[in-house]
Design a protein around this motif. Structure first.
Motif, mmCIF file in Angstrom:
data_model
loop_
_atom_site.group_PDB
_atom_site.id
_atom_site.type_symbol
_atom_site.label_atom_id
_atom_site.label_comp_id
_atom_site.label_asym_id
_atom_site.label_seq_id
_atom_site.Cartn_x
_atom_site.Cartn_y
_atom_site.Cartn_z
ATOM 1 N N ALA A 271 0.820 -1.207 0.000
ATOM 2 C CA ALA A 271 0.000 0.000 0.000
ATOM 3 C C ALA A 271 0.853 1.257 0.000
ATOM 4 C CB ALA A 271 -0.929 -0.003 1.215
ATOM 5 N N VAL A 272 1.972 1.230 0.716
ATOM 6 C CA VAL A 272 2.774 2.430 0.914
ATOM 7 C C VAL A 272 3.770 2.668 -0.220
ATOM 8 C CG1 VAL A 272 4.573 3.437 2.374
ATOM 9 C CG2 VAL A 272 2.530 2.462 3.415
ATOM 10 N N MET A 273 4.377 1.598 -0.755
ATOM 11 C CA MET A 273 5.458 1.773 -1.720
ATOM 12 C C MET A 273 5.052 2.515 -2.988
ATOM 13 S SD MET A 273 7.992 -1.539 -1.487
ATOM 14 C CE MET A 273 9.166 -0.793 -2.624
ATOM 15 N N PRO A 274 3.896 2.199 -3.621
ATOM 16 C CA PRO A 274 3.523 2.993 -4.800
ATOM 17 C C PRO A 274 3.379 4.488 -4.492
ATOM 18 C CG PRO A 274 2.240 0.981 -4.711
ATOM 19 C CD PRO A 274 2.964 1.073 -3.397
ATOM 20 N N SER A 275 2.792 4.817 -3.340
ATOM 21 C CA SER A 275 2.642 6.228 -2.966
ATOM 22 C C SER A 275 3.997 6.871 -2.687
ATOM 23 C CB SER A 275 1.735 6.349 -1.733
ATOM 24 O OG SER A 275 0.432 5.898 -2.018
ATOM 25 N N LEU A 276 4.865 6.161 -1.979
ATOM 26 C CA LEU A 276 6.202 6.694 -1.719
ATOM 27 C C LEU A 276 6.971 6.881 -3.016
ATOM 28 C CD1 LEU A 276 7.370 4.694 1.452
ATOM 29 C CD2 LEU A 276 6.490 7.030 1.334
ATOM 30 N N ALA A 277 6.781 5.962 -3.978
ATOM 31 C CA ALA A 277 7.456 6.088 -5.268
ATOM 32 C C ALA A 277 6.992 7.340 -6.004
ATOM 33 C CB ALA A 277 7.205 4.843 -6.117
ATOM 34 N N PRO A 285 10.126 15.518 -0.405
ATOM 35 C CA PRO A 285 10.927 14.764 0.569
ATOM 36 C C PRO A 285 10.105 13.690 1.265
ATOM 37 C CG PRO A 285 10.390 16.940 1.430
ATOM 38 C CD PRO A 285 9.931 16.924 0.002
ATOM 39 N N LEU A 286 10.672 12.493 1.362
ATOM 40 C CA LEU A 286 9.992 11.405 2.055
ATOM 41 C C LEU A 286 9.869 11.668 3.545
ATOM 42 C CD1 LEU A 286 11.557 8.242 0.355
ATOM 43 C CD2 LEU A 286 9.339 9.282 -0.092
ATOM 44 N N GLY A 287 10.726 12.541 4.056
ATOM 45 C CA GLY A 287 10.679 12.861 5.474
ATOM 46 C C GLY A 287 9.373 13.481 5.923
ATOM 47 N N THR A 288 8.594 14.020 4.972
ATOM 48 C CA THR A 288 7.317 14.618 5.341
ATOM 49 C C THR A 288 6.261 13.571 5.693
ATOM 50 O OG1 THR A 288 6.644 14.674 3.004
ATOM 51 C CG2 THR A 288 7.732 16.644 3.892
ATOM 52 N N VAL A 289 6.462 12.353 5.220
ATOM 53 C CA VAL A 289 5.472 11.308 5.481
ATOM 54 C C VAL A 289 6.040 10.160 6.324
ATOM 55 C CG1 VAL A 289 4.209 11.799 3.359
ATOM 56 C CG2 VAL A 289 6.020 10.090 3.332
ATOM 57 N N LEU A 290 7.355 10.047 6.418
ATOM 58 C CA LEU A 290 7.971 8.906 7.092
ATOM 59 C C LEU A 290 7.551 8.763 8.552
ATOM 60 C CD1 LEU A 290 9.808 6.486 7.071
ATOM 61 C CD2 LEU A 290 11.775 8.005 7.341
ATOM 62 N N TYR A 479 -4.109 8.353 15.476
ATOM 63 C CA TYR A 479 -5.213 9.232 15.091
ATOM 64 C C TYR A 479 -4.666 10.545 14.525
ATOM 65 C CZ TYR A 479 -9.637 11.815 15.443
ATOM 66 O OH TYR A 479 -10.755 12.561 15.174
ATOM 67 N N ALA A 480 -3.652 11.097 15.183
ATOM 68 C CA ALA A 480 -3.061 12.346 14.713
ATOM 69 C C ALA A 480 -2.440 12.173 13.330
ATOM 70 C CB ALA A 480 -2.003 12.831 15.707
ATOM 71 N N ALA A 481 -1.801 11.028 13.096
ATOM 72 C CA ALA A 481 -1.202 10.773 11.785
ATOM 73 C C ALA A 481 -2.276 10.663 10.711
ATOM 74 C CB ALA A 481 -0.369 9.494 11.835
ATOM 75 N N ALA A 482 -3.397 10.011 11.022
ATOM 76 C CA ALA A 482 -4.475 9.870 10.055
ATOM 77 C C ALA A 482 -5.090 11.222 9.712
ATOM 78 C CB ALA A 482 -5.547 8.926 10.603
ATOM 79 N N VAL A 483 -5.220 12.097 10.695
ATOM 80 C CA VAL A 483 -5.746 13.444 10.456
ATOM 81 C C VAL A 483 -4.795 14.247 9.574
ATOM 82 C CG1 VAL A 483 -6.322 15.650 11.549
ATOM 83 C CG2 VAL A 483 -7.150 13.504 12.543
ATOM 84 N N SER A 484 -3.506 14.181 9.877
ATOM 85 C CA SER A 484 -2.530 14.965 9.124
ATOM 86 C C SER A 484 -2.421 14.508 7.679
ATOM 87 C CB SER A 484 -1.150 14.878 9.787
ATOM 88 O OG SER A 484 -0.615 13.569 9.672
ATOM 89 N N ARG A 485 -2.711 13.244 7.412
ATOM 90 C CA ARG A 485 -2.659 12.722 6.042
ATOM 91 C C ARG A 485 -3.982 12.910 5.305
ATOM 92 N NH1 ARG A 485 1.562 13.244 4.119
ATOM 93 N NH2 ARG A 485 2.152 14.334 5.983
ATOM 94 N N GLY A 486 -5.007 13.433 5.974
ATOM 95 C CA GLY A 486 -6.283 13.653 5.329
ATOM 96 C C GLY A 486 -7.167 12.420 5.262
ATOM 97 N N MET A 487 -6.789 11.345 5.985
ATOM 98 C CA MET A 487 -7.601 10.130 5.990
ATOM 99 C C MET A 487 -8.820 10.257 6.895
ATOM 100 S SD MET A 487 -4.675 7.154 6.096
ATOM 101 C CE MET A 487 -3.437 7.018 4.793
ATOM 102 N N ILE A 488 -8.711 11.119 7.906
ATOM 103 C CA ILE A 488 -9.794 11.360 8.850
ATOM 104 C C ILE A 488 -9.986 12.862 8.951
ATOM 105 C CG2 ILE A 488 -10.547 11.186 11.262
ATOM 106 C CD1 ILE A 488 -8.951 8.645 11.514
ATOM 107 N N THR A 489 -11.239 13.290 8.934
ATOM 108 C CA THR A 489 -11.546 14.712 9.108
ATOM 109 C C THR A 489 -11.845 14.957 10.574
ATOM 110 O OG1 THR A 489 -12.450 14.827 6.879
ATOM 111 C CG2 THR A 489 -13.030 16.606 8.407
ATOM 112 N N ARG A 490 -11.023 15.784 11.205
ATOM 113 C CA ARG A 490 -11.225 16.073 12.626
ATOM 114 C C ARG A 490 -12.493 16.907 12.807
ATOM 115 N NH1 ARG A 490 -7.515 16.231 16.866
ATOM 116 N NH2 ARG A 490 -5.750 16.246 15.414
#
Length: 493
Positions: A271-277, A285-290, A479-490
């Motif tokens: 799931a992650v590798m295609p998006s990281l690619a 920078p990958l550091g924004t999501v790592l 939960y915080a990571a999911a919000v920051s990635r836009g997967m969950i709307t706070r």
């Protein structure tokens, strides 16, 4: 990166995760049913020989696959010529590995000290004729975001393999039916995936020389070989120093714990590798999501294996039946170290995407060296004590994986890719949740009078911990990571 920009990529990853985990859950249910059946059809000594044969061929499996799946999933653009070249390489490498397995089967039997390993290794060699090409077809489909089709195909193929294996075991082909099941699965996968891939529109693209593909994918294959060698060291040590019966018990436990590790790792990587690619190709920078990726991985790992450690002994006793008590007692030890193994293996994807091949090699060699040294010490300390010896070997392997992950984090910290301090809280909080689940579940299992009641009591005992997590979910790093990635709307307010 803004939340709006991250949301489409995150949703693509989330959809892939949902399908991958759905497939993993279905595969786990199938595997549990199959394990319950085979535990009553195959003796511990025979299962130990099967596990030794499987371990003896894992290194060849990485040679046969030639790292092509990783090569395709990290490709910035997938073309028809790239897929055709990958097919040709996979078929050639598969045929060569099949031939090598036939020739080296007696050597494997001598190494493991079990004569019955030789014919099983030869039978296992047929597996290589289809497995590499099936991996190529599935990897290409995943790169094209066909996660649903891949998930369904893998589940159906696994069911077909297990059904054939079960029939053969019922007819007295023990333990050879176990090997045949492994051979059937990739054949079914290849037929379905290759037909689906052929119907998808792909640009022809420029010619892809096989030598150029092997130069990159061969490096990934080498890394996989090192990784699996480290895993095989533990089983080899148990087999040689504690005997085939202990190997059978140990391999059942490693299967019970290693299966979810492999499924979670594969699902996360796929799931992650295609998006990281895509992020890497865009110059972001990958550091924004790592940090978020590692935080989510730690949450999944600690929760999953906290539950498994709590109810695993009773569940394995229920699953395997009498005669496998030592396997059940070993579950909490392996489950406690499983999050370290999962974090280390998922983190390999980051160096693969960044093309940090030298760094990846150093990490894996470090894990291999630490495994050899620590397992050697464990064998010496546990000599003559099968139960304690198996526990020490399992603990040694987990510590080695932890050493490898620590090296990854320190290296990324020095490179400015991921600050160590950003992961202290996520790892600590998620580990605390896992420990709480284990403690509450293990305490509650004591109120059950049989394996089934113990499992039910254990799961009920974990409910209060789950409710606390739900109530205080906004304080959880996941939960915080999911919000920051836009997967969950706070919610507002």
């Amino acid at each position: 990166m803004s939340t709006d920009a991250a949301a489409p990529e995150s949703r693509t990853t989330l959809v892939a995760l949902v399908w991958n985990y759905s497939s993993a859950i279905a595969a786990a249910v199938l595997q549990l049913c199959y394990t319950a059946y085979t535990a009553r059809m195959v003796l511990p000594e025979s299962f130990g020989a099967f596990a030794a044969a499987a371990a003896a061929t894992t290194v060849l499996g990485y040679v046969a696959g030639a790292g092509l799946a990783t090569y395709l999933m990290r490709a910035e653009e997938l073309t028809r010529r790239t897929v055709r070249c990958a097919y040709r390489v996979s078929v050639l490498s598969g045929v060569l590995c099949c031939a090598v397995s036939q020739a080296l089967a007696p050597v494997a039997a001598t190494l493991w000290g079990l004569p019955e390993v030789a014919p099983m290794v030869q039978l296992y060699g047929v597996y290589f004729l289809a497995q590499p090409a099936s991996q190529v077809a599935l990897a290409a489909l995943r790169r094209l975001d066909r996660a649903r089709f891949c998930a369904v195909t893998e589940t159906v193929a696994q069911f077909a393999g297990m059904a054939v294996g079960a029939v053969l075991l019922a007819r007295g082909w023990s333990p050879y039916g176990l090997v045949v099941a492994q051979v059937v699965t990739p054949v079914v996968t290849l037929v379905a995936a290759a037909v689906r891939l052929a119907r998808l529109p792909l640009a022809d693209g420029p010619p892809v020389p096989p030598r150029e593909m092997l130069r990159v994918s061969g490096a990934f294959a080498g890394y996989g070989m090192i990784q699996m060698t480290a895993a095989d060291v533990t089983l080899l040590a148990v087999t040689r120093f504690l005997g085939p019966a202990a190997a059978g018990q140990f391999s059942r436990t490693t299967l019970a714990v290693g299966l979810p590790v492999a499924m979670l790792c594969q699902s996360l990587r796929r799931a992650v590798m295609p998006s990281l690619a895509r992020i890497n190709a865009d110059g972001r920078p990958l550091g924004t999501v790592l940090p978020d990726v590692l935080s989510a991985t730690s949450a999944v790992a600690c929760v999953s294996f906290g539950v498994l450690a709590g109810v695993g002994p009773a569940a394995l006793s229920l699953l395997l039946g009498p005669g496998w008590e030592a396997a059940g007692a070993l579950v909490p030890v392996l489950a406690a170290g499983a999050p370290l193994v999962l974090l280390c293996q998922v983190s390999y994807a980051v160096d693969e995407i960044r093309k940090g091949m030298g760094s990846l090699l150093r990490t894996q060699l470090l894990v291999l060296a630490a495994t050899v040294v620590l397992v050697g010490l464990a064998v010496v300390a546990g000599q003559g004590m099968a139960g304690q010896g198996m526990a020490l070997v399992a603990l040694a392997a987990s510590v080695a994986a932890g050493i490898g992950h620590l090296e990854q984090l320190v290296r990324w910290h020095r490179a400015g890719l991921c600050r160590l301090t950003s992961l202290v809280r996520p790892y600590t909080v998620h580990a605390a949740v896992g420990i709480a689940l284990y403690g509450s579940g293990r305490l509650a299992t004591g109120y059950g009078t049989g394996p089934l009641e113990q499992v039910l009591h254990g799961l009920l005992g974990m409910v209060p911990v789950a409710l606390v997590c739900i109530v205080f979910r906004r304080r959880l790093p996941l939960y915080a990571a999911a919000v920051s990635r836009g997967m969950i709307t706070r919610p507002v307010g």
